[in-house]
Every structure is written in C-alpha cells, then in structure tokens.
Write an enzyme that holds these catalytic residues in place. Structure first.
Site, mmCIF file in Angstrom:
data_model
loop_
_atom_site.group_PDB
_atom_site.id
_atom_site.type_symbol
_atom_site.label_atom_id
_atom_site.label_comp_id
_atom_site.label_asym_id
_atom_site.label_seq_id
_atom_site.Cartn_x
_atom_site.Cartn_y
_atom_site.Cartn_z
ATOM 1 N N GLU A 403 0.842 -1.205 0.000
ATOM 2 C CA GLU A 403 0.000 0.000 0.000
ATOM 3 C C GLU A 403 0.879 1.259 0.000
ATOM 4 O O GLU A 403 0.980 1.985 0.985
ATOM 5 C CB GLU A 403 -0.929 -0.052 1.230
ATOM 6 C CG GLU A 403 -2.004 1.008 1.297
ATOM 7 C CD GLU A 403 -3.177 0.817 0.338
ATOM 8 O OE1 GLU A 403 -4.154 1.543 0.490
ATOM 9 O OE2 GLU A 403 -3.120 -0.022 -0.586
ATOM 10 N N SER A 430 -6.719 0.094 -0.222
ATOM 11 C CA SER A 430 -7.750 0.363 0.788
ATOM 12 C C SER A 430 -7.955 1.853 1.003
ATOM 13 O O SER A 430 -8.963 2.263 1.555
ATOM 14 C CB SER A 430 -7.385 -0.321 2.108
ATOM 15 O OG SER A 430 -6.069 0.009 2.476
ATOM 16 N N HIS A 451 -11.343 -3.196 -4.102
ATOM 17 C CA HIS A 451 -10.857 -3.310 -2.730
ATOM 18 C C HIS A 451 -11.466 -4.521 -2.031
ATOM 19 O O HIS A 451 -12.646 -4.543 -1.709
ATOM 20 C CB HIS A 451 -11.190 -2.009 -1.966
ATOM 21 C CG HIS A 451 -10.794 -2.037 -0.528
ATOM 22 N ND1 HIS A 451 -11.419 -1.277 0.436
ATOM 23 C CD2 HIS A 451 -9.818 -2.725 0.111
ATOM 24 C CE1 HIS A 451 -10.854 -1.519 1.608
ATOM 25 N NE2 HIS A 451 -9.890 -2.381 1.430
ATOM 26 N N GLU A 463 -15.355 -3.455 -2.622
ATOM 27 C CA GLU A 463 -15.645 -2.088 -3.062
ATOM 28 C C GLU A 463 -15.088 -1.932 -4.471
ATOM 29 O O GLU A 463 -13.891 -2.134 -4.692
ATOM 30 C CB GLU A 463 -14.944 -1.071 -2.148
ATOM 31 C CG GLU A 463 -15.691 -0.724 -0.899
ATOM 32 C CD GLU A 463 -14.967 0.326 -0.063
ATOM 33 O OE1 GLU A 463 -15.569 1.366 0.219
ATOM 34 O OE2 GLU A 463 -13.811 0.110 0.322
ATOM 35 N N ASN A 501 -13.334 2.618 4.598
ATOM 36 C CA ASN A 501 -12.292 3.184 5.450
ATOM 37 C C ASN A 501 -12.536 4.660 5.757
ATOM 38 O O ASN A 501 -12.175 5.145 6.828
ATOM 39 C CB ASN A 501 -10.913 2.981 4.827
ATOM 40 C CG ASN A 501 -10.408 1.572 5.094
ATOM 41 O OD1 ASN A 501 -10.609 1.033 6.180
ATOM 42 N ND2 ASN A 501 -9.781 0.949 4.113
#
Length: 715
Positions: A403, A430, A451, A463, A501
C-alpha cells in the site's frame, strides 16, 4: 378443473386425486403474497365442496416449491398495531388449518426450496415427500421474526421440541438427508421419481395403509412432553440461545417462549400464542433493521445484475503480489472457477501465496465442503509465475502489491505494457486515490479500484471504485467478476478511503479522543462489543494491524484535514512507535497468546497502559451512552457526507458496505438505519451535545434540514 387462480390451480389427475399446484403467474418463483393466500383459501374451499376428491397432492410448477412469504408486502402490514398484526396472522392461519382439516389425506411433493411459509405449507399436510436436491427450513429469525403460519406449532409436534428449537433458532436451510433423519419429511427420492413416489404414498394413505389421521391428531394436540421434560428442554434452550445471541436478537428467545407457552394446548391455543409472539417481534427495531438489510441485499443484487449487459466476461484473471492477500484473491477466483495467474517478483512471495490458497482449500476438505479431487482441480486453476510471459490473454488483473502509491504506480505502468489494450486493470488499495494512481496511465478508462477485505475468503464485500476516467464497461466487468467470485460488489466513487475506510477512521478518531480523555480502552471495547460490533476499536486496530492503521490514518488526515487530522498524539501512534503492531507481531493494545487451536487469543497487557500514560489524561469513568455517542457520531456523520457527496449512491448501499465491510451490528441495520431509529432530530441534538470535541461531531447542513423536516433515510 376444480379451481383456477393466478397462483394456484386444482385439477383431478387420477383415482380421485386432486393436484393442487402452486404456480404464481408472472414470477420466476412461488411465494406467499396476498394473491397466493387468497387463491389458497378459494382452492381449499373448492376441494372441500367436491365429493369426488379422495386425496390431495400438493405440487409446484416452478423449480422451487415456495421460497416463503413476500417480504416486500410486510412493510405496510407491519405499520399496524400489534393486535392487528396478530389478527392478520390468525386469519392467514385459518387457511392452513383448512388444509389440515380436509376430510381426505394430503401429501406435499417438495421439489425444490421450501422455506418459511413455504415449509409451513408442507407441515399443514399429512405426508411430505422430498426431492434429493431440495432444501427446507424456517429462516424467519434471520429477519428478526419467528414463524407465523403455524411453524412453531406443527414443527415441534412433528420432529420433537429439541429438533424444532434447533431448526427455528438456527434458521438454517436443511438438506434432504437431515430433514429425513429428523423426521420433518417421510421420504426422500430422486427428482425424476418425485411425482410417482408421491402418488404411490398418497394412494397408500387413501387405501388406509398409512394412518394419516393419527399423524394429523399428533399435529393438532398437545406436545408429548411432561412438565419436567418441558422445563428441561425449554429452559436449557433459552439459556444456550441467550448466550449465543448476547441478548441482541430477541427472535430466537421469543420463538422458544412461544413453543413453551403452547406446549400444553391444542392447535388453536398454540396458534394464538404464535400470532402474539410474531406480532410482538414485527414491531421491534431489530426486525425492521434485519428486514431492511434483506431488502438492501435485494437492491444490491438488482443493481449488480444491471451491469451484466455491458460487462465483459473474465475468463482468465491475474493477481500481482502473491503473499497472504494475493493468495486469498487467487484462492477465491480459482474456487469459483476462474483461472488466475499469481505473479510476484520473488519465489518466497509465490510460496506464501500458494501456501495460503493450499491452507484454505485443505480446511474445506477437512470440513467435508470439498472432495480432495476438487481441491486439486482448484489448485490447478492458480498459475504461479515470476514473469509477465503469459499475460497476453488475461481479461482482468488485480494489483495487490504494498500500500504505497510510488510502488503501485511503478507496477501499474509496467503492467499496462504487458497486457492487451482492452484488459481491465484494478488496484486492491484500501485508501489510495484511484485518480492519483491513474494519473500516468495510458488507458485510465480501463483502470479502477477493486478493494477486497481481509481475510478475503470470509469477507463478503468488494468495493468497486470508479475513477474520474473509468469507463462504464470497466466498472461493469469488475462488478461481474466480483459476483463470479461469490462476493457482494458495491460501486463507489473515488475519494480518500472510499466508503468503508473513510467512515471507519472517524470511528477510530472517536475512540482515540476517549482514550486521550482518560477512558480505559478495554472498557471502550466491552461497551462497543455489547453495542453489537464483533470486536471493540482497540482490538480491531490490533487485528487490522497498527502499522496499517497509522498509514491509512495519514492518508485520511491528508484528505480531510479539517476533521481527521488529530491535534494530539494518539495511543495508536504510541503503539506504532514502540513497534507494537497488534496480532501480527503479538503485541498491540493487547498481548496475544496462542490458544489450543493455534489461534491468537488476546490478554490484557499492563505494558500498553504504561506506554500510553504520557499521552492520556487521568483515568476517568465514562457511561456506556457517552462511549457509544463518542464513537458512533463521527462514523454516522461521515456516512451522511458520503451519501451527500455521491461517493455512495444510496443509504441502502452505504449500510450494506458497513455491515459487510466492518461488521456493523446487523440487528441495527447500518449507520443510516441507526440514525433513523434514533431519529434525526434526536441524533443532531446528540451531536450538538458533543460539539466542543471538534468538526468530527458537527452534523452537515443536510442532516439539520432532515431533522427540521422530520425526514429519515428509509422513509
């Protein structure tokens, strides 16, 4: 023809046997709606008035038998008073009683799914024959309800109270072998033999070889348990179920109490108790929330289906970055039949990814969900590779590397040159903005976010994040691929943290503020678990990984500095600085020890308190109400913002994202449903009470407008 309606026909077929066939016009399934109930009442009257009928065979003209009651009709009925709902139930039950009281033997041939009211229909007949592939059950508890068409009355008298409590409180769909073993059906046969076998059994009953009158007598009489046995069965069950539901789901307990009340009465007294219990549950916020979730789920399925027209089929996929996440994605794709390349830059990554897939498959074999041969076939669908050599025919790629925007951009640029021009590329990020990642790509129209949530095999949500330049075809293709993987896709627009998130980190911020002000994080965890979350915020941060949390928090603070940038040092940052990353390295807010099953078990750790002491106020007791308000207000306001900004299209999708993505308590229905339950005027007043805590606690102008106008999200 004895009777012909829109949902039911009755015909004489042979030897005085009338076939009552459920076949709802204009629908792919049979369900109990107003039309079907009215037809059933008229059909039974017609049978009663025909002296040539010697037996009744109940069948279905669809692939299913009856899927249950039509939930879409519940909304209006449930707005009535408890007394009116109970009366409606009793009125409907007169129809099932009329079937049970016919002067001739009755038999149901269960060809497919028979759930809820569908299975209660089967129970009202004397004999039940089931096809091998069919499933039966009473799943009403999943909607916060209990059976209302005689299920709590007939099932305990047919299969015994113990079994009936399990069937009703678990709400499971039971396979034919279990239904036969427990005595819910009298025979199980191959699908192509169903009608012949059913007719043969019905003829035996007509000839007096099967004592159908005795069976009927048993169903309409008292339960065959003495007072002591009743107390043992029902009280033990209540204790066990209360432990399982933590007092958050009233339906299973109410069902047991109803069966207990009705044990010493005949059918009419028992049905009266059932209708009152059903009506009581119909008015609970839990049933409204759970029925709402069912409707939301239907909406999601409908929306996902709408993408099918423009979607391209993903015949071959690829995942970049093996590891645990990549291995989980590869496992899920292969399990559901889509071959997938799994690429990494290092052999060690490939080994980790393959061992993750292997471990998940081995568990399925161990639990008898899969045969060893199928495990081999699934593993063969995962092709590990260190190069792009075989990427020329890949339809959809999921990038799942670290990430970090720089690393992701580098990998995506390299990947774009190795695939076809029409290949869809997705990033399993994310928090990182999709538009940021797409900035340097040659074909941003073919790029979007996908996601997955950890662990991939367990979390139902994906997502699907649409960037500013993403084409509708790319979105549709990824939605279709997510569905093919057995996931529930929700399409959202791009922003830091997307939906899940973005709304989770304000909740963590509320928690951080509580700890700063002297709350014991263990006490906060206990309160939020009692509220219904599977784990409290401190424990959740440990499970997610404190390092992951700190990184995501930085992205959120940068994206929304006015409210998500903390002006104090948080307990999470202290954990991070002291390399306490949570479960992954054994220490975080808690310490982790391995239990007998080899799973990490959290234990309190004084060292965590000592470390955060310099950044927290003196220990202070907070009420459960204060803790809930301080954690939930920021999350709920952020959900409202996401809807207002069009990040997510509907409150329905926002709520489902929270239920599936972060384990929001289902019996509360999601953040929008929760605000509706509290009432927007009351919720805004609660926000104002905590206004001094900063912008995270300030409701939007639209929320104030809703409060003033008495509006709600789900009308």
């Amino acid at each position: 023809m004895i009777y012909e309606g829109k949902a039911i026909t009755v015909n004489m077929i042979e030897d005085g046997i009338a076939e009552l066939k459920f076949d709802l016009q204009g629908d792919s399934v049979n369900k109990f709606n107003r039309v079907t109930l009215e037809d059933l009442k008229a059909a039974v009257e017609a049978i009663k008035g025909n002296s040539n009928v010697k037996g009744v065979l109940v069948t279905s003209g669809k692939d299913v038998f009856i899927v249950g009651a039509d939930i879409t009709e519940f909304g209006e009925a449930f707005k009535k008073s408890e007394e009116e709902i109970a009366a409606w139930c009793l009125e409907a039950n007169q129809i099932f009683n009329a079937i049970e009281d016919l002067p001739v033997p009755t038999l149901t041939a269960i060809n497919g799914i028979a759930l809820g009211g569908g299975f209660e229909m089967c129970l009202s007949t004397d004999i039940r024959v089931m096809s091998e592939g069919a499933k039966v059950g009473l799943p009403e508890v999943k909607l916060g309800l209990m059976p209302g068409f005689g299920g709590t009355v007939r099932l305990p008298r047919v299969i015994g109270a113990d079994n009936a409590i399990e069937w009703i409180c678990m709400g499971a769909e039971n396979r034919a072998d279990k239904a036969l073993k427990d005595g819910a059906v009298d025979a199980v046969v191959a699908a192509d033999k169903l009608k012949d076998s059913a007719l043969a059994m019905l003829k035996s009953a007509i000839a007096g070889e099967i004592n159908w009158q005795a069976r009927r007598e048993e169903k309409t009489s008292k339960l065959k348990l003495n007072a002591m046995e009743q107390m043992m069965v029902f009280e033990t069950a209540k204790g066990f179920v209360a432990g399982q539901t933590k007092g958050q789901y009233p339906a299973p307990i109410e069902a047991i109490k109803t069966m207990q009340k009705a044990a010493n009465g005949g059918r009419d007294k028992a049905l009266d108790a059932e209708s009152k219990g059903f009506a009581k549950l119909a008015k609970t916020t839990e049933s409204q929330a759970l029925i709402g979730l069912f409707m939301n789920d239907q909406l999601l399925k409908k929306k996902a289906k709408g993408y099918d027209k423009t979607a391209k089929d993903t015949k071959k996929a690829a995942v970049l970055g093996a590891g645990i996440m990549g291995g989980g994605i590869a496992f899920q794709s292969a399990l559901k039949g889509t071959p997938i390349m799994m690429k990494d830059i290092a052999e060690a990554g490939i080994e980790l990814g393959l061992s993750e897939a292997n471990k998940l498959l081995a568990k399925r074999v161990e639990k008898k969900k899969m045969k060893p041969l199928e495990m081999g076939e699934t593993l063969n669908r995962i092709r590990p590779t260190l190069s792009y050599a075989e990427f020329g025919d890949v339809d959809t790629v999921v990038e799942a590397v670290v990430e970090n925007p720089k690393v992701k951009k580098m990998v995506l640029a390299e990947l774009e040159d190795k695939v076809r021009e029409d290949t869809i590329i997705t990033s399993n990020t994310s928090t990182i903005s999709i538009d940021l990642l797409a900035a340097d790509l040659k074909r941003p129209e073919n790029f979007l976010g996908m996601h997955f949530f950890n662990p991939v095999h367990m979390m139902p949500l994906v997502e699907v994040i649409r960037g500013a330049k993403t084409s509708p075809e790319a979105v549709a293709t990824v939605v279709a691929y997510a569905k093919k993987m057995g996931k529930t896709p929700i399409v959202v627009n791009d922003c830091p943290g997307f939906l899940v998130n973005r709304v989770l980190f304000p909740y963590f911020a509320g928690f951080a503020g509580l700890v700063r002000d002297g709350a014991d994080f263990q006490a906060v965890d206990k309160v939020m678990e009692k509220f219904g979350f599977p784990m409290g915020p401190a424990y959740l941060l440990d499970v997610v990984g404190i390092d992951t949390g700190v990184h995501a928090n930085e992205v959120m603070a940068e994206g929304f500095p006015d409210r998500m940038k903390a002006d104090f040092k948080t307990s999470m940052e202290v954990m991070y600085e002291n390399k306490r990353y949570g479960q992954k390295n054994g220490v975080g807010f808690y310490k982790y020890e391995t239990d007998k099953k080899g799973k990490p078990k959290k234990v309190a750790d004084q060292a965590a308190y000592d470390l955060i002491a310099p950044v927290v106020a003196e220990r202070k007791e907070f009420t459960a109400e204060e803790i809930i308000a301080r954690c939930m207000i920021p999350m709920c306001i952020e959900v409202a913002r996401c809807i207002e900004e069009g990040i997510v299209e509907t409150p329905n999708e926002a709520d489902m994202g929270l239920i599936f993505g972060i384990g929001f308590p289902p019996f509360r229905g999601g953040a929008c449903r929760y605000m509706d339950t509290v009432g927007m005027a009351e919720f805004v007043a609660l926000c104002d009470k905590f206004a001094d805590l900063g912008n995270l606690y300030k409701p939007t102008a639209r929320m104030r407008e809703m409060a003033a106008n008495g509006e709600s999200y789900f009308g």
